[in-house]
Structure formats: structure tokens, C-alpha cells
Design an enzyme around this catalytic site. Structure first.
Site, PDB file in Angstrom:
ATOM      1  N   GLY A 284      14.555  36.796  49.566  1.00  0.00           N
ATOM      2  CA  GLY A 284      15.971  36.646  49.227  1.00  0.00           C
ATOM      3  C   GLY A 284      16.833  37.247  50.311  1.00  0.00           C
ATOM      4  O   GLY A 284      16.355  37.971  51.177  1.00  0.00           O
ATOM      5  N   GLY A 287      20.577  42.431  50.324  1.00  0.00           N
ATOM      6  CA  GLY A 287      21.450  42.878  49.244  1.00  0.00           C
ATOM      7  C   GLY A 287      21.264  42.094  47.958  1.00  0.00           C
ATOM      8  O   GLY A 287      22.057  42.212  47.037  1.00  0.00           O
ATOM      9  N   GLY A 289      18.703  42.395  45.956  1.00  0.00           N
ATOM     10  CA  GLY A 289      18.056  43.232  44.947  1.00  0.00           C
ATOM     11  C   GLY A 289      16.540  43.322  45.041  1.00  0.00           C
ATOM     12  O   GLY A 289      15.890  43.707  44.086  1.00  0.00           O
ATOM     13  N   LYS A 290      15.992  42.984  46.208  1.00  0.00           N
ATOM     14  CA  LYS A 290      14.531  43.065  46.340  1.00  0.00           C
ATOM     15  C   LYS A 290      14.048  44.507  46.186  1.00  0.00           C
ATOM     16  O   LYS A 290      13.121  44.794  45.421  1.00  0.00           O
ATOM     17  CB  LYS A 290      14.107  42.546  47.724  1.00  0.00           C
ATOM     18  CG  LYS A 290      14.197  41.050  47.864  1.00  0.00           C
ATOM     19  CD  LYS A 290      14.024  40.649  49.308  1.00  0.00           C
ATOM     20  CE  LYS A 290      15.151  41.205  50.130  1.00  0.00           C
ATOM     21  NZ  LYS A 290      15.412  40.617  51.403  1.00  0.00           N
ATOM     22  N   GLU A 402       9.550  46.390  53.165  1.00  0.00           N
ATOM     23  CA  GLU A 402       9.876  46.141  54.575  1.00  0.00           C
ATOM     24  C   GLU A 402       9.126  47.053  55.537  1.00  0.00           C
ATOM     25  O   GLU A 402       9.715  47.555  56.490  1.00  0.00           O
ATOM     26  CB  GLU A 402      11.381  46.348  54.806  1.00  0.00           C
ATOM     27  CG  GLU A 402      12.261  45.238  54.323  1.00  0.00           C
ATOM     28  CD  GLU A 402      12.090  43.923  55.083  1.00  0.00           C
ATOM     29  OE1 GLU A 402      11.498  43.937  56.177  1.00  0.00           O
ATOM     30  OE2 GLU A 402      12.534  42.898  54.552  1.00  0.00           O
TER      31      GLU A 402
END
Lengths: 453, 230, 195
Positions: A284, A287, A289-290, A402
Site C-alpha cells: 500500500g 501512510g 497503515g501497514k 521495511e
């Protein structure tokens, strides 16, 4: 027109870190001409940060060591100039933008840099206004810094650095935490500057992002820099992905299940149903919401609505510590997760067999620095160590936020093979990553976040 | 994600910070000498009026109220005299409230600028700026380290023995790294503690300042009149 | 103006100040009694104080860390500011004769001095304030009530000694922990202290 001297010229640059006998970089020769976008590419630990530090004056001013060779700007030698003096000619964007912002408001931040050069108030007002307009920040003029997203902060900082029209911009991995849209926006801004005759030098290892837009590429390998022809560019392809593992019984044991989870102002998260050994990629825009979803799964955040089941048991009310038995979470910044006084001690936590720790150290290629202090490692090594420390406890589910950012091919391969090993032993992996190469290797089940369904 | 919105600034935030500091010192000084209830109420009423300019969280307000009640109650117990207890509570509020109320209506950047104009050594203004900017960031770091401990199954709340190795050491490492990067960051933005800096918003006397001055003098005069003039 | 300090020193000092303030928040809520909180805070504050001294090394290091805090708190209370100016000055005055903070022993002395003088100056002011009040036309009764809070201390001066010793001991713990961090930072190559 007579040949103009290059905006930046580096001849025979070498730097030896304090306490080292071998130079970290040597025989570095490079040039930067007006209207050029040049990329400096290399693996972590190849010395590309050291090159940038020498160009900007950070080394040897702040990093102890021996520097030799010359740096010229428009034909004038600037090797002995301070960072501040150089900043008149080069806009320097560091990796962590937070460390270059000093006020608490957008308009103030632009003024801050101009005040430092003792410009008269009238001129500051005019320059501030035109920068706000050019960088599309007029609406945010009175916002506090805290209200800005990471991408907006970076844009603000670029605006600040460019108010005094430096010859060139030097940027250290500016795309690291940007999504595709953010990358395009930033790239557009840089290309506009290049067209106006300024020059841009970028450090970036994801060459596929810049292949089209850049003029030249320098490759840095074990401390020496060489020009790289664009046609010679190949996107590294890692271990060929195995076919998704055959549907077995393992697939049937649902290990994690969510229902109607929601939190804060985000759209409700899609329901997850993850079985043992499965690999899930949360995708996504920035920002969307992951990270928030990962925090909800780990228990760092409490959901506003919805249910969560782990290993068939209702877990919505469990706290982080309780969930930590089943779930491991590797955070974006490894520095928060390293506590021990040596690399080895970081893995041999209570309840972890020494053999297992040794095996992981070997897998992650950290055995040679087992005695070192964790904070003495490079960023890439730290990330691998943080991953190892989580996997050492043998969680059933591993969450990654990440963590592949800034990893060169070798380091990434080590990580990915360790993770493969984990999922082959029916460990479940849920992760976020912007890097398409990672998805290509892990062949995850992709879940898109942030769309109103 | 937090929804971005314009920061609303109260009219008070535009007033010359020195005027505000002067007024608050005047109010504190005056409150020490007041012996009558009427002037005290006028003084405090004005301060409370100024307080409406602050966006205080209900929780903080509740806390202040609770503290005030405890103070009044305990003083009343000690003095065996309710009116006197209430009067000392009012005095306490009059001493404690004015400076923070006026300080909180001053944007930090303006406060730092005004400190710069009185030729405070540059390292002091620099330090103030850094503390103001990076304190919240360091708090965030502390929070993340705390959470990282929880993720390892360690709840620091119940294990103070782990505070040093689990919390303080990682925090210090983060701070040392930050400090070095911030030094570089400052230099890339052209800052130098020894070079002269200009001020993009020099303090000009504005009509709002005159108005503020007038109202403040009238207010102080009224308090003095009520105390001594009748 | 020629200053012996570099920008790097200023920034480092500011970050240590942040650390001290942050640890006040960590300890603050748990301590009910005034001045006992100084004793409780010393092990945490001492870490940052020691670290600052180890890195900055020169005379005036403590003042460099504490004075900005004093200015910062001026809008909240001028009295705290005065207190925060006096304490580092007392510390620096003592360490002045030892030259610098380069050795562990001097850092220990600096830390202990800071916290002991903190208690002494703080408690001393309790005797001075009423004295000032009595000479002036102030409302003695009201302040007497505020001082009532410290009545236990006023009636038992030996408590002052005990508190000062306690602050010295907890401050030393802070120093000891601080030196442990200094050692770790050196191992990680993040601190070039100790000449």
C-alpha cells in the site's frame, strides 16, 4: 563557449579511517557538470557514504581519519573548506531528515537557514515566499513540523537547501522510505532543477529507479569508483524463486486470523487468515497503515474494533509481552532493538540454545564479528543482527517492517535465505517492503492495505 | 494518520514577549502584597481570562484543580480557618499561574528570537532551540525502546533492574548518534555559533502592543486602587 | 568572541540536558517528597552528567549542560532558575582546581559535588526564604504554612546531612553507571573520551 570548469571535480581522493591501515576509499575521481543527474551506486559497506562524507566535508571534520586528494568546485580548490562553507555551493540532504530540521513550523524552518547567513529580513521574507510557492508548500506554511509526512519533510528540507541557489545538490539515499508516488514526485523536482542548470549527485543502490532519468552512473566497489555504462546496467536477480510450496496439511493450520480490525482514522483493515509457513506481504501507499497493522498484530497498539486470533486462541486482549511468545517483530530501526554488549550476546538470550545462536550468526554472516559491540556494526549488519535476535527465540510468526531498506544484494540475499529457512520450518512471515526484488524472491501472498472496500 | 490542520494562534501570541514577561513579573510581585479579597479576585480573574487563550487538555485542567483543592483543604486544616485558607490558595494561584500562561502563548521561535535580541550568548539560544526541538523526538525514541523490550517479552514496568541495560544504554546510543548527526545537520543549514545571524521577524512595536500595554496598566491600576485606594 | 567550545560540544551538551530532563519525567511521578526526588533522580541524571563530562572534558562542562536548563525554566519559575545557576557554579568552583574532567576521579568528584550541593543549596534556601520574609512586610503566616511542609527538616537539621550523603551516594551510582556507558560507547567507537 570556452570549456567551463565542472561544478565539482574530485581527483585522487582517498580516505583512511582513524585506526585503520587500509584506506576505505582510494583513487576516487569524479566530475559533476551543470545540468547533470549523476548516481553513485554501490553495496552497503562499499564506501559510498565515505565518498559523500569527503565531498561534503563531514570527513575529516567529524569523522576522524586521513584524507588525501583534492576536491574542486568551479575550478577552485575546496578541500579544506568547512561543511558550512561548502553548503553555500552544495545543498546537502542527509539520510535522516529529522536531524536537519530545527524549528517547529514550516515557514520558520525556511527562515532559519536564511537567518544563518545573516540576510536582511526583507530578503528572507521574499525568498521564503517564493520557495513555498515553488515547492507547493504554501498551504502548509503555518503547519507544525509534526504534521508533515516524511515525504513532506524531505520536500521542505529541499526547499530550504535550495533557497540560496547552490550549484549542486548532494543527496544520500533520498528514496529509501518513499513509495512509488513519492519517488516520482521527488524525482520530478530534481529533474526540474537539473533542467535549470543545477547538478544533482545521488547515492542510491536501487538503480532501477533512476536508470531512465540519470545522465551518468558511478559504481563504487570496495572503495574505488569507476564509471558505469548505463547499458551495462542489470537489475540483480536473486535466487530463482521456488514454486509456491505445494498445498500440504500445514496450509490448513490457521495460525493467525483477524476480523474487522480497525484503528485511528485508517480505513478498516482487510481480514487476514494466515497459515503456518505462509508468507504475506502487506502492500500500500505510504501512510496507509501497514506499520499500524503490524503493531496491532504484535499488540503494540490496541484495536478500536475487531478480533484477533493467534493459534486458534482469542488474543485481542493479550498484551505485547504475552504475545511475544508467539510473535517476533523486527522494527524499522534496528538501533531500538539492540541491547547486548556483544553481537553474540544479542542472540544468546535466555532460552536460546548456544548452537542455535551460532547457526544464525553463520547464516547471517555475522560470525566474524561475534565479539564486536552491536552498535559498532554497519547499518546493514545491524539489521541482520536484529532479525537474528528475533528469529533466535523461534517465534511462530515473524513480523518485519521495511527491514530490507538500504541492503545491498549480498546482505539482502543472506536475509532472504534466512527467512526462507524460517518459513520452510513452518514459520509464518508477515512483512512490508517497497522493494520489488524482495517480493520476487519470497513469492508472498499479497494483501493490499488502505483501500475502502 | 493525524488530519493536518492550520495551527490556530491566539491574538496573545503576537504580543511582544518582553511585555508579557514584564506583566507576569508585575503580577507576581503585586500578588505578594495584596491583603484584600476584591483586588485578589480581579487579579486572578484576569489571569484566568488569559488562560482561556490556552488550549489545555481537560486532564491537565483536572489535575490543576485537584492540586488546588488539596492545597486549600490542607491549609484549612492547618489554619482551622476556611476564609484564610481560600485566600492563600488564591495567592498561590496568583504567584504560580501568570508566567506559564504568558509563556505558553508565546511561540517558541519568537521566544528564542527575542532572547537573541537581548544578546544572550549564542550557545544558550542554540541549546534552547535544540532542547525544544529534539526533546519530543528523544521521548519518542524512549517509547520505541520501551516497546522493543516488550516485544522481547520484557515488561520494564515490573523490572527496574533492566532499566539500565534495556532502556538507558540504547537511549544513550541513540542520543550520541543523533547529537553527531545534528551537528552536521546544523552546519549543512549554514549555522555557526560564531557567525552573526539576522532576525527575519524583528520585534516591532505594533498597535496591538500599545493596546496590550494600555489594558495591562488599567488592570494593574484597578488592582492597586482596590487594595490601597479606598 | 573566541570560545573553547565547538558547535559539536554545544550540541552534545544539549542532548545530555535532554537526557537529564527526560529522566526527571521517568523518576518524577514516583517520588512524593521534595528533595528526596533529587536523591532518586541522581542515578539517572548522573549517567548523562558523567557522559557529558567524559566527552566535553573541559572546565565548565557541567555549566554548559545545566545553564540552558536554567534559562529554559525561567518562564516557569525564576526560583528554579536561580537554583539551577547556583548548583553547577558550586560544582565548577570545586572542580576548577582539579583542572578538567578527563579522569574518572574528577568526573566522580564533579557528579558527587553536583548532587550534594544540589541538596544543600535547595534546603538552604528554605532557611533563607523565611528570613527574607521576616525582614520584609510579607505575610508571614502564609509562607509559614508553605514552610510547614518542610517542618520535619527544620526541626531535625541532621536530616539535611543524611539527605546530602544520600544524594552523594546515589550520585556516585549514577557516575558508576555513566562510566559503564562510556566504556560501551568507546567499545563501539562512538566516543573518543579519555586522553
Amino acid at each position: 563557449m570556452a570549456q567551463e570548469p565542472p561544478l565539482l571535480e574530485v581527483t585522487d581522493l582517498a580516505f583512511t579511517h582513524l585506526g585503520q591501515t587500509q584506506p576505505t576509499i582510494q583513487n576516487v575521481n569524479l566530475t559533476l557538470h551543470p545540468g547533470e543527474l549523476v548516481v553513485l551506486a554501490g553495496a552497503t559497506g562499499s564506501g559510498k557514504s565515505t565518498v559523500l562524507n569527503c565531498l561534503t566535508g563531514i570527513a575529516p571534520e567529524h569523522i576522524g581519519g586521513q584524507l588525501s586528494g583534492q576536491v574542486y568546485s568551479r575550478g577552485q580548490e575546496i578541500t579544506s573548506w568547512s561543511i558550512r562553507d561548502r553548503s553555500q555551493r552544495m545543498g546537502i540532504l542527509l539520510q535522516n531528515v529529522e536531524t536537519q530540521i530545527f524549528t517547529d513550523q514550516v515557514g520558520e524552518e525556511l527562515a532559519f537557514g536564511l537567518e544563518n547567513w545573516n540576510l536582511p529580513p526583507g530578503e528572507i521574507q521574499a525568498l521564503t515566499q517564493s520557495a513555498l510557492t515553488e515547492f507547493d508548500l504554501v498551504e502548509q506554511q503555518n503547519w507544525t513540523i509534526r504534521q508533515l509526512s516524511a515525504g513532506q519533510k524531505q520536500r521542505l528540507l529541499l526547499a530550504c537547501l535550495l533557497t540560496r541557489q547552490p550549484d549542486m545538490l548532494l543527496l544520500d539515499e533520498p528514496f529509501a522510505f518513499l513509495d512509488a508516488a513519492g519517488v516520482q514526485l521527488l524525482l520530478g523536482l530534481l529533474l526540474k532543477r537539473v533542467q535549470q542548470g543545477q547538478a544533482v549527485l545521488l547515492i542510491e543502490h536501487r538503480l532501477e529507479l533512476l536508470k531512465e532519468s540519470c545522465d551518468r552512473i558511478y559504481k563504487i566497489e570496495s572503495g574505488s569508483v569507476s564509471p558505469l555504462h548505463k547499458s551495462a546496467l542489470q537489475i540483480p536477480v536473486q535466487v530463482p524463486p521456488e514454486a509456491p510450496s505445494s498445498t500440504s496439511e500445514a496450509e490448513k493450520t490457521i495460525i493467525l486470523q483477524t476480523q474487522n480490525l480497525s484503528w485511528g482514522g485508517y480505513p478498516p483493515f482487510p481480514d487476514l487468515q494466515v497459515s503456518a509457513g505462509e508468507i504475506v506481504l502487506l502492500k500500500g501507499e505510504n501512510g496507509c497503515g501497514k506499520t499500524t497493522l503490524l503493531k496491532l498484530l504484535s499488540g503494540l497498539l490496541k484495536p478500536a474494533t475487531g478480533q484477533l486470533e493467534i493459534q486458534g486462541r482469542e488474543a485481542t486482549r493479550q498484551n505485547v509481552v504475552q504475545r511475544s511468545r508467539a510473535i517476533g517483530f523486527v522494527l524499522q530501526n534496528p538501533n531500538h532493538q539492540l541491547f547486548a554488549e556483544s553481537v553474540e550476546a544479542e542472540l544468546t538470550q535466555p532460552g536460546v540454545a548456544p548452537e542455535r545462536a551460532q547457526k544464525l550468526l553463520k547464516q547471517l554472516n555475522l560470525s566474524h564479528c561475534a565479539e564486536k559491540h552491536p552498535h559498532a556494526l554497519s547499518q546493514g549488519q545491524k539489521r541482520r543482527l536484529a532479525l537474528g535476535a528475533v528469529l533466535a527465540k523461534q517465534p511462530q510468526i515473524c513480523l518485519l517492517d521495511e527491514i530490507m531498506v538500504g541492503q545491498d544484494t549480498t546482505s539482502l540475499e543472506l536475509m532472504l535465505s534466512t527467512l526462507k529457512n524460517f518459513t520452510d520450518n513452518s514459520g509464518t512471515l508477515i512483512f512490508t517492503s517497497h522493494d520489488p526484488n524482495v517480493a520476487a524472491v519470497l513469492t508472498p501472498h499479497v494483501v493490499t492495505i488502505g483501500t475502502f472496500s | 494518520m493525524p488530519t493536518p490542520r492550520q495551527v490556530r494562534r491566539s491574538p496573545l501570541s503576537r504580543i511582544n514577549p518582553f511585555l508579557k514577561i514584564g506583566l507576569s513579573f508585575g503580577l507576581i510581585g503585586l500578588s505578594l502584597f495584596l491583603r484584600h479579597i476584591a483586588p485578589m479576585l480581579v487579579l486572578l480573574g484576569g489571569v484566568l481570562l488569559l488562560m482561556t487563550q490556552l488550549k489545555l487538555r481537560p486532564l491537565i485542567l483536572g489535575y490543576i484543580l485537584l492540586m488546588v483543592c488539596i492545597f486549600t483543604g490542607s491549609t484549612a486544616l492547618l489554619l482551622q480557618n476556611w476564609p484564610e485558607a481560600i485566600f492563600s490558595t488564591l495567592r498561590l494561584l496568583a504567584i504560580v499561574l501568570p508566567t506559564p500562561v504568558l509563556a505558553l502563548t508565546t511561540p517558541p521561535a519568537d521566544l528564542i528570537r527575542s532572547l537573541q535580541t537581548v544578546r544572550l550568548p549564542s550557545f544558550l539560544t542554540l541549546s534552547l532551540m535544540l532542547i525544544w526541538r529534539f526533546f519530543p523526538l528523544m521521548q519518542q525514541e524512549l517509547q520505541r525502546i520501551w516497546e522493543a523490550n516488550q516485544l522481547r517479552g520484557i515488561d520494564l514496568k515490573w523490572r527496574p533492574g533492566k532499566w539500565f541495560s534495556g532502556l538507558m544504554v540504547p537511549l544513550v546510543f541513540q542520543m550520541v548518534v543523533y547529537a553527531d548527526e545534528v551537528t552536521v545537520g546544523l552546519q549543512t543549514r549554514g549555522y555557526s555559533p560564531t557567525e552573526p545571524r539576522s532576525n527575519s521577524k524583528p520585534l516591532h512595536w505594533r498597535w496591538a502592543d500599545t493596546l496590550f500595554c494600555g489594558v495591562a496598566i488599567a488592570w494593574l491600576t484597578l488592582i492597586c486602587y482596590l487594595e490601597w485606594g479606598r | 568572541m573566541n570560545s573553547p567550545w565547538s558547535l559539536r560540544d554545544y550540541v552534545f551538551a544539549a542532548f545530555m540536558t535532554i537526557g537529564m530532563v527526560a529522566s526527571i519525567f521517568l523518576v518524577g511521578p514516583f517520588v512524593p517528597l521534595p528533595f528526596l526526588d533529587l536523591v532518586m533522580w541522581a542515578p539517572f541524571g548522573g549517567i548523562f552528567l558523567t557522559l557529558g563530562m567524559a566527552r566535553l572534558q573541559r572546565r565548565g562542562s557541567v555549566a554548559l549542560m545545566i545553564l540552558p536548563l536554567a534559562v529554559l525554566l525561567l518562564p516557569l519559575s525564576p526560583l528554579i532558575t536561580l537554583y539551577l545557576v547556583l548548583t553547577p557554579l558550586a560544582t565548577e568552583a570545586v572542580v576548577f582546581f582539579r583542572g578538567n574532567y578527563r579522569s574518572k576521579a574528577n568526573r566522580l568528584l564533579g557528579t558527587v559535588m553536583f548532587f550534594v550541593s544540589g541538596v544543600l543549596i535547595g534546603l538552604g534556601s528554605i532557611f533563607i526564604v523565611p528570613a527574607l520574609v521576616n525582614t520584609g512586610e510579607f505575610i508571614e503566616e502564609d509562607l509559614a504554612k508553605i514552610i510547614e511542609k518542610f517542618a520535619v527538616l527544620l526541626n531535625n537539621p541532621w536530616l539535611l546531612g543524611v539527605l546530602a550523603v544520600a544524594a552523594g551516594i546515589t550520585g556516585s551510582i549514577g557516575w558508576w553507571l555513566g562510566e559503564k556507558v562510556v566504556h560501551q560507547l568507546q567499545r563501539a567507537g562512538k566516543l573518543d573520551a579519555n586522553a
